[in-house]
Motif scaffolding. Structure first.
Motif, PDB file in Angstrom:
ATOM      1  N   HIS A 175       1.473  -0.770   3.845  1.00  0.00           N
ATOM      2  CA  HIS A 175       2.202   0.581   3.576  1.00  0.00           C
ATOM      3  C   HIS A 175       1.702   1.739   4.428  1.00  0.00           C
ATOM      4  CE1 HIS A 175       3.783  -1.258  -0.020  1.00  0.00           C
ATOM      5  NE2 HIS A 175       2.444  -1.981  -0.374  1.00  0.00           N
ATOM      6  N   GLY A 176       1.232   1.456   5.470  1.00  0.00           N
ATOM      7  CA  GLY A 176       1.056   2.428   6.414  1.00  0.00           C
ATOM      8  C   GLY A 176      -0.002   3.500   5.921  1.00  0.00           C
ATOM      9  N   LEU A 177      -0.911   3.084   5.258  1.00  0.00           N
ATOM     10  CA  LEU A 177      -1.999   4.084   4.928  1.00  0.00           C
ATOM     11  C   LEU A 177      -2.871   4.182   6.230  1.00  0.00           C
ATOM     12  CD1 LEU A 177      -2.851   2.877   1.184  1.00  0.00           C
ATOM     13  CD2 LEU A 177      -1.344   4.319   1.882  1.00  0.00           C
ATOM     14  N   SER A 178      -3.517   5.655   6.200  1.00  0.00           N
ATOM     15  CA  SER A 178      -4.190   6.325   7.184  1.00  0.00           C
ATOM     16  C   SER A 178      -5.726   5.891   7.369  1.00  0.00           C
ATOM     17  CB  SER A 178      -4.290   7.830   7.159  1.00  0.00           C
ATOM     18  OG  SER A 178      -4.878   8.070   6.027  1.00  0.00           O
ATOM     19  N   SER A 179      -6.116   5.524   6.259  1.00  0.00           N
ATOM     20  CA  SER A 179      -7.523   5.116   6.226  1.00  0.00           C
ATOM     21  C   SER A 179      -8.223   4.704   4.867  1.00  0.00           C
ATOM     22  CB  SER A 179      -8.620   6.547   6.447  1.00  0.00           C
ATOM     23  OG  SER A 179      -8.003   7.420   5.276  1.00  0.00           O
ATOM     24  N   ALA A 198      -9.258  -4.713  11.494  1.00  0.00           N
ATOM     25  CA  ALA A 198      -7.896  -4.452  11.038  1.00  0.00           C
ATOM     26  C   ALA A 198      -7.424  -3.289  11.665  1.00  0.00           C
ATOM     27  CB  ALA A 198      -7.964  -4.348   9.551  1.00  0.00           C
ATOM     28  N   GLY A 199      -8.176  -2.138  12.289  1.00  0.00           N
ATOM     29  CA  GLY A 199      -7.624  -1.183  12.887  1.00  0.00           C
ATOM     30  C   GLY A 199      -7.724  -0.070  12.134  1.00  0.00           C
ATOM     31  N   ILE A 200      -8.278  -0.074  10.743  1.00  0.00           N
ATOM     32  CA  ILE A 200      -7.970   0.975   9.652  1.00  0.00           C
ATOM     33  C   ILE A 200      -9.247   1.910   9.809  1.00  0.00           C
ATOM     34  CG2 ILE A 200      -7.594   1.576   7.340  1.00  0.00           C
ATOM     35  CD1 ILE A 200      -6.648  -1.374   6.968  1.00  0.00           C
TER      36      ILE A 200
END
Length: 245
Positions: A175-179, A198-200
Motif C-alpha cells: 500500500h505504499g506506506l512510508s515507514s 525490504a527498504g522500509i
C-alpha cells in the motif's frame, strides 16, 4: 514507497518528540507541545481520538483518568464535555485544530490515529486551515492506514506495530506506506534486518536511552521516537560535531 518525510536534515537521524516534550511537561499537553516547539524539534508526535460528536482531540488513552483530573471515556464524551475537563497540569485537553494553530507549521508533525475515523477527521482539520506544514500520518490500525492512502495520498503514512512481522512488511509495501514504527523492545536484530532489506524506513518507539537510540541508528533506523528527544539530539550533536568548513 512514499517518501518518509521531506525536509529532514541529511545524514542525521530524526529524533521525534513523543507526545511533545514529555520529559519536561505532561504528555500531549499544550505545554509539552510549546516546549518541543521552542526546542525546534525534528518532529512532534501526538495521538488523535474522536469525541462522541466526531471532533478530533489530542489524547492517547481511551479514557482520560491517567493524565486528566476526571476519568471520562473520550469516545462517549462530547467535545464540549472534554473541553470542560482539565489535564492534571491544569490545562485543557487540546483539540487537533488547537495544536495545528499552536505549531503553525514551524516543525513537522506526526499525527497518530487511535480511533476509527481519526485519519478522516484529521484530514478535514488540515484542510479547514489549509495547513502548509509537513505531516506524517500513522496508525496501529491498518484500516486507518488505508484511509490515509485513499483520502490523503499526498501525505506519507507509517504503520505502528509492536513487532514488524512479515505481514506488516507486506502490507507496507503493498500500500505504499512510508515507514514502520515498531516497539524497540521487541525489535530483534533479525527483524531489524528484514525491515531494512525490504527498504522500509524504520522509526522505533519509545527510546529514551542514548546508547540504545544510537545503536538503533547505527543499525539502520531512520531515527527514534523519544520522551527525551531534545536531549538525544543534543547528545548526537556532541558526539558528531560538524566537520571543518
Amino acid at each position: 514507497m512514499r517518501p518518509f518525510l521531506p525536509g529532514g536534515v541529511p545524514d542525521r537521524p530524526v529524533f521525534v518528540a513523543h507526545r511533545g516534550a514529555s520529559d519536561r511537561a505532561l504528555e500531549n499537553s499544550p505545554s509539552a507541545f510549546s516546549l518541543a516547539l521552542a526546542d525546534g524539534a525534528d518532529m512532534i508526535e501526538f495521538d488523535v481520538r474522536l469525541s462522541s460528536d466526531g471532533v478530533p482531540v489530542v489524547f492517547h488513552d481511551p479514557r482520560t483518568g491517567r493524565t486528566a483530573r476526571e476519568n471520562l471515556a473520550v469516545a462517549r464524551t462530547s467535545a464540549a464535555g472534554l473541553r470542560k475537563a482539565r489535564l492534571k497540569n491544569g490545562e485543557p485537553i487540546p483539540t487537533l485544530a488547537e495544536v495545528l494553530d499552536l505549531v503553525r507549521s514551524a516543525v513537522p508533525l506526526n499525527i497518530e490515529s487511535k480511533a476509527v475515523g481519526g485519519i478522516a477527521a484529521a484530514g478535514k482539520a488540515l484542510a479547514a486551515v489549509r495547513y502548509p506544514g509537513l505531516i506524517l500520518l500513522s496508525s496501529g490500525m491498518r484500516g486507518e492506514c488505508l484511509a490515509a492512502r485513499a483520502l490523503l495520498p499526498g501525505l506519507p503514512c507509517g504503520l505502528v506495530t509492536r513487532r514488524p512481522s512479515a505481514s506488516d512488511l507486506a502490507f507496507c509495501l503493498r500500500h505504499g506506506l512510508s515507514s514502520i514504527h515498531p516497539d524497540h523492545r521487541l525489535l530483534t536484530v533479525l527483524r531489524l534486518r528484514k525491515v531494512l532489506a525490504a527498504g522500509i524506513p524504520l522509526l522505533p518507539y519509545t527510546v529514551d536511552d542514548p546508547g540504545a537510540a544510537f545503536r538503533l541508528v547505527a543499525a539502520g533506523a531512520a531515527g527514534v521516537f523519544s520522551n527525551r528527544a531534545q536531549s538525544l539530539r543534543e547528545e548526537w550533536k556532541r558526539r558528531h560535531p560538524p566537520g571543518p568548513g
